[in-house]
Design an enzyme around this catalytic site. Structure first.
Site, PDB file in Angstrom:
ATOM      1  N   HIS A  65      32.288  25.564 -19.476  1.00 41.54           N
ATOM      2  CA  HIS A  65      32.595  24.633 -20.555  1.00 41.54           C
ATOM      3  C   HIS A  65      31.892  24.988 -21.858  1.00 41.54           C
ATOM      4  O   HIS A  65      31.827  24.175 -22.767  1.00 41.54           O
ATOM      5  CB  HIS A  65      32.244  23.199 -20.139  1.00 41.54           C
ATOM      6  CG  HIS A  65      33.022  22.744 -18.953  1.00 41.54           C
ATOM      7  ND1 HIS A  65      34.385  22.878 -18.850  1.00 41.54           N
ATOM      8  CD2 HIS A  65      32.627  22.176 -17.794  1.00 41.54           C
ATOM      9  CE1 HIS A  65      34.796  22.402 -17.686  1.00 41.54           C
ATOM     10  NE2 HIS A  65      33.743  21.976 -17.017  1.00 41.54           N
ATOM     11  N   PRO A 122      30.191  11.386 -28.597  1.00 40.06           N
ATOM     12  CA  PRO A 122      29.226  11.272 -29.672  1.00 40.06           C
ATOM     13  C   PRO A 122      29.745  10.420 -30.822  1.00 40.06           C
ATOM     14  O   PRO A 122      30.810  10.669 -31.365  1.00 40.06           O
ATOM     15  CB  PRO A 122      29.040  12.715 -30.135  1.00 40.06           C
ATOM     16  CG  PRO A 122      29.874  13.555 -29.231  1.00 40.06           C
ATOM     17  CD  PRO A 122      30.876  12.659 -28.621  1.00 40.06           C
ATOM     18  N   GLU A 123      28.980   9.424 -31.159  1.00 37.49           N
ATOM     19  CA  GLU A 123      29.247   8.653 -32.373  1.00 37.49           C
ATOM     20  C   GLU A 123      28.191   9.080 -33.395  1.00 37.49           C
ATOM     21  O   GLU A 123      27.460  10.029 -33.155  1.00 37.49           O
ATOM     22  CB  GLU A 123      29.192   7.146 -32.062  1.00 37.49           C
ATOM     23  CG  GLU A 123      30.177   6.759 -30.964  1.00 37.49           C
ATOM     24  CD  GLU A 123      30.223   5.274 -30.648  1.00 37.49           C
ATOM     25  OE1 GLU A 123      30.012   4.471 -31.568  1.00 37.49           O
ATOM     26  OE2 GLU A 123      30.460   4.916 -29.486  1.00 37.49           O
ATOM     27  N   ARG A 168      35.957  18.613 -22.283  1.00 37.88           N
ATOM     28  CA  ARG A 168      37.324  18.178 -22.572  1.00 37.88           C
ATOM     29  C   ARG A 168      37.966  18.934 -23.733  1.00 37.88           C
ATOM     30  O   ARG A 168      39.149  18.794 -23.973  1.00 37.88           O
ATOM     31  CB  ARG A 168      37.342  16.670 -22.854  1.00 37.88           C
ATOM     32  CG  ARG A 168      37.020  15.864 -21.607  1.00 37.88           C
ATOM     33  CD  ARG A 168      36.947  14.394 -21.891  1.00 37.88           C
ATOM     34  NE  ARG A 168      38.239  13.831 -22.156  1.00 37.88           N
ATOM     35  CZ  ARG A 168      38.430  12.533 -22.429  1.00 37.88           C
ATOM     36  NH1 ARG A 168      37.398  11.709 -22.486  1.00 37.88           N
ATOM     37  NH2 ARG A 168      39.626  12.075 -22.633  1.00 37.88           N
TER      38      ARG A 168
END
Length: 271
Positions: free
Chosen positions: A89, A2-3, A107
């Site tokens: 997750h 995500p930016e 991650r």
DNA sequence: ATTCTCACCTGCGGGC
DNA sequence: TGCCCGCAGGTGAGAA
């Protein structure tokens, strides 16, 4: 992943829904990048006043205090009246009187951090050094130009660092530099005034357009209400090595900079 | 003071 | 089919 656009799209997708909600429970899963910084039970009973964004951080204003959320490379949020049992997750659930907020982050580079106030030491460590907000009036051309002139880095590295301007990650840095006609390897301090002007506009343009498009969904990004983005279909250079430039048909090239891939057109972009 | 490298963690695609 | 390698949207800490 995500930016700025993905974070902003996420914010918009649940800010209204959660505003005014009282926290019923906070349930952390596996460790994220940083510890929460308080006992999960300390959050119970607090009201979520609203959701702001600073760079790529989401700020949940509580009464009192705030939660800083970061999506890292692979995070996404989900807000719904009810949620299924956490998957492998899903690493943070915040149950409220108006629905449940869940962070999914394979991650685990993301984070949920409690701060007593935006100016306290915890928040300042994460937010204190952040640069100008590119979509606000605070993104002044003169300040941008001064920052570029003071740097000895390549323009790509400087944009990614977030000290001068926030929210521009690898995709949007490549795209903005393409729109501005500037090579990613150009030294920031060598840019001509006309290039600085074009870059300033290109950053705003590409980010605003990406927000309008719901962000980029390259792997599995979706906003907190499950919507996918489609900006990836409008990308000019990112991930397009060997494919023809949309302007001049020259094959797009890739160069490694600081362990990151930069994509550019060798004809349309200049030092 | 800047700038650069590394580390964190998991999944996926390509090559063999 | 399966294994190994490299790569992926971020960023603070610590080293140069």
């Amino acid at each position: 992943m995500p930016e700025l656009p993905e974070v902003e799209v996420t914010r918009r997708s649940f800010a209204q829904s959660i505003a005014g909600a009282k926290i019923l429970a906070a349930l952390p899963g596996k460790p994220l990048r940083w510890p929460l910084g308080c006992a999960p039970t300390d959050l119970v009973g607090r009201v979520v006043q609203g959701v702001r964004r600073r760079g790529k951080y989401l700020l949940l204003d509580l009464e009192p205090g705030l939660l800083l959320l970061h999506l890292g490379m692979s995070g996404s949020l989900r807000f719904a009246p009810t949620l299924p049992a956490p998957g492998p997750h899903d690493h943070f659930d915040l149950h409220t009187t108006q629905g449940s907020l869940r962070l999914n982050d394979p991650r685990r580079f993301g984070a949920v951090v409690y701060a007593s106030a935006e100016h306290d030491a915890v928040a300042q460590k994460l937010l204190g050094h952040l640069g100008m907000e590119p979509l606000s009036d605070a993104f002044e051309l003169a300040a941008f130009e001064r920052g570029l002139q003071a740097s000895r880095s390549s323009i790509k590295q400087l944009l990614l660092a977030g000290r001068l301007v926030v929210g521009v990650g690898n995709i949007y840095a490549c795209e903005a530099l393409f729109l501005a006609g500037i090579l990613p390897t150009a030294l920031a301090c060598n840019l001509l005034p006309v290039q600085v002007l074009r870059l300033h506009g290109a950053i705003r343009q590409v980010l605003a357009k990406a927000v309008d498009s719901g962000g980029s969904t390259l792997r599995n990004f979706s906003s907190a209400n499950g919507q996918s983005g489609h900006f990836q279909q409008q990308v000019h250079v990112y991930g397009r090595e060997g494919q023809p430039c949309h302007t001049c048909a020259t094959p797009v090239r890739m160069v490694r900079q600081v362990q990151r891939s930069s994509y550019y057109c060798p004809v349309c972009q200049h030092g």
